[in-house]
Design a protein around this motif. Sequence first.
Motif, PDB file in Angstrom:
ATOM      1  N   LYS A   1       0.847  -1.192   0.000  1.00  0.00           N
ATOM      2  CA  LYS A   1       0.000   0.000   0.000  1.00  0.00           C
ATOM      3  C   LYS A   1       0.885   1.246   0.000  1.00  0.00           C
ATOM      4  O   LYS A   1       2.034   1.218   0.443  1.00  0.00           O
ATOM      5  CB  LYS A   1      -0.904   0.021   1.232  1.00  0.00           C
ATOM      6  N   LYS A   2       0.332   2.353  -0.466  1.00  0.00           N
ATOM      7  CA  LYS A   2       1.090   3.599  -0.538  1.00  0.00           C
ATOM      8  C   LYS A   2       1.052   4.302   0.823  1.00  0.00           C
ATOM      9  O   LYS A   2      -0.019   4.593   1.358  1.00  0.00           O
ATOM     10  CB  LYS A   2       0.512   4.502  -1.623  1.00  0.00           C
ATOM     11  N   VAL A   3       2.256   4.567   1.363  1.00  0.00           N
ATOM     12  CA  VAL A   3       2.382   5.204   2.677  1.00  0.00           C
ATOM     13  C   VAL A   3       3.223   6.473   2.536  1.00  0.00           C
ATOM     14  O   VAL A   3       4.324   6.440   1.983  1.00  0.00           O
ATOM     15  CB  VAL A   3       3.044   4.256   3.699  1.00  0.00           C
ATOM     16  N   CYS A   4       2.714   7.579   3.037  1.00  0.00           N
ATOM     17  CA  CYS A   4       3.439   8.851   2.973  1.00  0.00           C
ATOM     18  C   CYS A   4       4.496   8.911   4.076  1.00  0.00           C
ATOM     19  O   CYS A   4       4.204   8.645   5.250  1.00  0.00           O
ATOM     20  CB  CYS A   4       2.475  10.023   3.141  1.00  0.00           C
ATOM     21  N   ALA A   5       5.708   9.272   3.685  1.00  0.00           N
ATOM     22  CA  ALA A   5       6.801   9.414   4.651  1.00  0.00           C
ATOM     23  C   ALA A   5       7.901  10.247   4.013  1.00  0.00           C
ATOM     24  O   ALA A   5       7.978  10.364   2.786  1.00  0.00           O
ATOM     25  CB  ALA A   5       7.344   8.045   5.061  1.00  0.00           C
ATOM     26  N   ILE A   6       8.738  10.826   4.856  1.00  0.00           N
ATOM     27  CA  ILE A   6       9.921  11.518   4.346  1.00  0.00           C
ATOM     28  C   ILE A   6      10.891  10.438   3.867  1.00  0.00           C
ATOM     29  O   ILE A   6      11.097   9.440   4.557  1.00  0.00           O
ATOM     30  CB  ILE A   6      10.547  12.395   5.440  1.00  0.00           C
ATOM     31  N   PRO A   7      11.474  10.583   2.682  1.00  0.00           N
ATOM     32  CA  PRO A   7      12.248   9.482   2.089  1.00  0.00           C
ATOM     33  C   PRO A   7      13.485   9.100   2.891  1.00  0.00           C
ATOM     34  O   PRO A   7      14.017   9.915   3.654  1.00  0.00           O
ATOM     35  CB  PRO A   7      12.629  10.025   0.705  1.00  0.00           C
TER      36      PRO A   7
ATOM     37  N   MET B   1       6.867  17.228   8.355  1.00  0.00           N
ATOM     38  CA  MET B   1       5.644  16.603   8.860  1.00  0.00           C
ATOM     39  C   MET B   1       4.361  17.263   8.345  1.00  0.00           C
ATOM     40  O   MET B   1       3.402  16.560   8.002  1.00  0.00           O
ATOM     41  CB  MET B   1       5.640  16.616  10.395  1.00  0.00           C
ATOM     42  N   PRO B   2       4.292  18.600   8.275  1.00  0.00           N
ATOM     43  CA  PRO B   2       3.046  19.203   7.770  1.00  0.00           C
ATOM     44  C   PRO B   2       2.685  18.728   6.367  1.00  0.00           C
ATOM     45  O   PRO B   2       1.512  18.489   6.070  1.00  0.00           O
ATOM     46  CB  PRO B   2       3.353  20.709   7.795  1.00  0.00           C
ATOM     47  N   LYS B   3       3.699  18.575   5.511  1.00  0.00           N
ATOM     48  CA  LYS B   3       3.432  18.136   4.135  1.00  0.00           C
ATOM     49  C   LYS B   3       3.038  16.655   4.109  1.00  0.00           C
ATOM     50  O   LYS B   3       2.176  16.247   3.316  1.00  0.00           O
ATOM     51  CB  LYS B   3       4.667  18.372   3.270  1.00  0.00           C
ATOM     52  N   VAL B   4       3.655  15.841   4.967  1.00  0.00           N
ATOM     53  CA  VAL B   4       3.279  14.425   5.055  1.00  0.00           C
ATOM     54  C   VAL B   4       1.809  14.304   5.434  1.00  0.00           C
ATOM     55  O   VAL B   4       1.038  13.553   4.813  1.00  0.00           O
ATOM     56  CB  VAL B   4       4.164  13.684   6.087  1.00  0.00           C
ATOM     57  N   PHE B   5       1.408  15.063   6.451  1.00  0.00           N
ATOM     58  CA  PHE B   5       0.016  15.017   6.899  1.00  0.00           C
ATOM     59  C   PHE B   5      -0.928  15.553   5.825  1.00  0.00           C
ATOM     60  O   PHE B   5      -2.009  14.996   5.597  1.00  0.00           O
ATOM     61  CB  PHE B   5      -0.147  15.821   8.193  1.00  0.00           C
TER      62      PHE B   5
ATOM     63  N   ILE C   1       6.502   3.403  -0.495  1.00  0.00           N
ATOM     64  CA  ILE C   1       6.711   4.689   0.169  1.00  0.00           C
ATOM     65  C   ILE C   1       6.480   5.823  -0.820  1.00  0.00           C
ATOM     66  O   ILE C   1       7.133   5.896  -1.864  1.00  0.00           O
ATOM     67  CB  ILE C   1       8.127   4.786   0.759  1.00  0.00           C
ATOM     68  N   LYS C   2       5.536   6.685  -0.486  1.00  0.00           N
ATOM     69  CA  LYS C   2       5.347   7.912  -1.256  1.00  0.00           C
ATOM     70  C   LYS C   2       6.222   8.976  -0.599  1.00  0.00           C
ATOM     71  O   LYS C   2       5.908   9.493   0.471  1.00  0.00           O
ATOM     72  CB  LYS C   2       3.889   8.371  -1.260  1.00  0.00           C
ATOM     73  N   SER C   3       7.338   9.276  -1.235  1.00  0.00           N
ATOM     74  CA  SER C   3       8.302  10.214  -0.659  1.00  0.00           C
ATOM     75  C   SER C   3       7.732  11.627  -0.644  1.00  0.00           C
ATOM     76  O   SER C   3       7.224  12.117  -1.656  1.00  0.00           O
ATOM     77  CB  SER C   3       9.602  10.193  -1.464  1.00  0.00           C
ATOM     78  N   VAL C   4       7.836  12.256   0.516  1.00  0.00           N
ATOM     79  CA  VAL C   4       7.281  13.596   0.699  1.00  0.00           C
ATOM     80  C   VAL C   4       8.381  14.529   1.187  1.00  0.00           C
ATOM     81  O   VAL C   4       9.085  14.218   2.150  1.00  0.00           O
ATOM     82  CB  VAL C   4       6.126  13.584   1.725  1.00  0.00           C
TER      83      VAL C   4
END
Length: 277
Positions: free
Chosen positions: A130-136, A165-169, A158-161
């Motif tokens: 599944k696609k999970v947002c996180a800082i790479p 944290m604000p952008k990940v959320f 991993i969907k690199s963001v």
Amino acid sequence: MPFFKIRPFILFFISTVFFQQQASAELIFAAPPRESAKQARKLYTPLIQHLSKLLGEKVIFQPSRNWLHYQRDIRRDKFDIIFDGPHFASWRILHLEHNPLVKLPGKLDFYFITKKSSKNIRKPDDLVLKKVCAIPPPNLTSLVLLNVLNSPIREPIIKSVKGGMPKVFKDLNSDKCVAAVVRQDFFNKRLSQNQRDKYRIIYTSGRIPNQVITASSRISKIKQDKIIDSLTSSKGRRASAAILKRFGGKRVKSFILADKNDFKGQNELLEGVILGW
């Protein structure tokens, strides 16, 4: 061979050795490439100037072009004093005989969160493929995720963001991923109760030691102790004020003594997880 023909060679050899010794006398301070080189110099220069005066040796800041270069130079033992995350520090302690000197107070804790409307996402195993947002990587948010789901056939996507944290959320809130890895402090303190009520916590990480300054064994124990004493006292606090505010927040006023035992095993977040480590 006549002496006058040998003499230029001797002078060249002596000058080369001299300049190499001069270069080796400089201590190299490094930190991850989280800012531009210009921003990083502004942030770290007060501390570097303070350390130069304190140690009686010239300390220079060497910004890395990118994360690949930074990690490569760590593995090559190119740096003498480094301020970075516990996973890098743990690796250096184990493999390069670095010594942890001082660290930011507190621990690093992470949540895996998903929207309550995502009824099929209730535990980490539900994030496989599944696609999970996180800082790479090598940021800890993605490394903690990969450490929990640590098999190639069980990894999430991993969907690199970029943007913290604000952008990940924001990306999770915009349904660009089904879950996200966020700092506990961010979730509990930066989000309103109304925002938190819309999300489910499906995993809480163990407590990880905070960012730390380590020193190479090339720096004597006496000088390492000087750094510890200074950075936990008023003079060192003034020199590191911008760093403390940037990475610790307004409440953090000083580094604290680091304990080597706190960093045992944190290297496992890197080794076997990221190629090259």
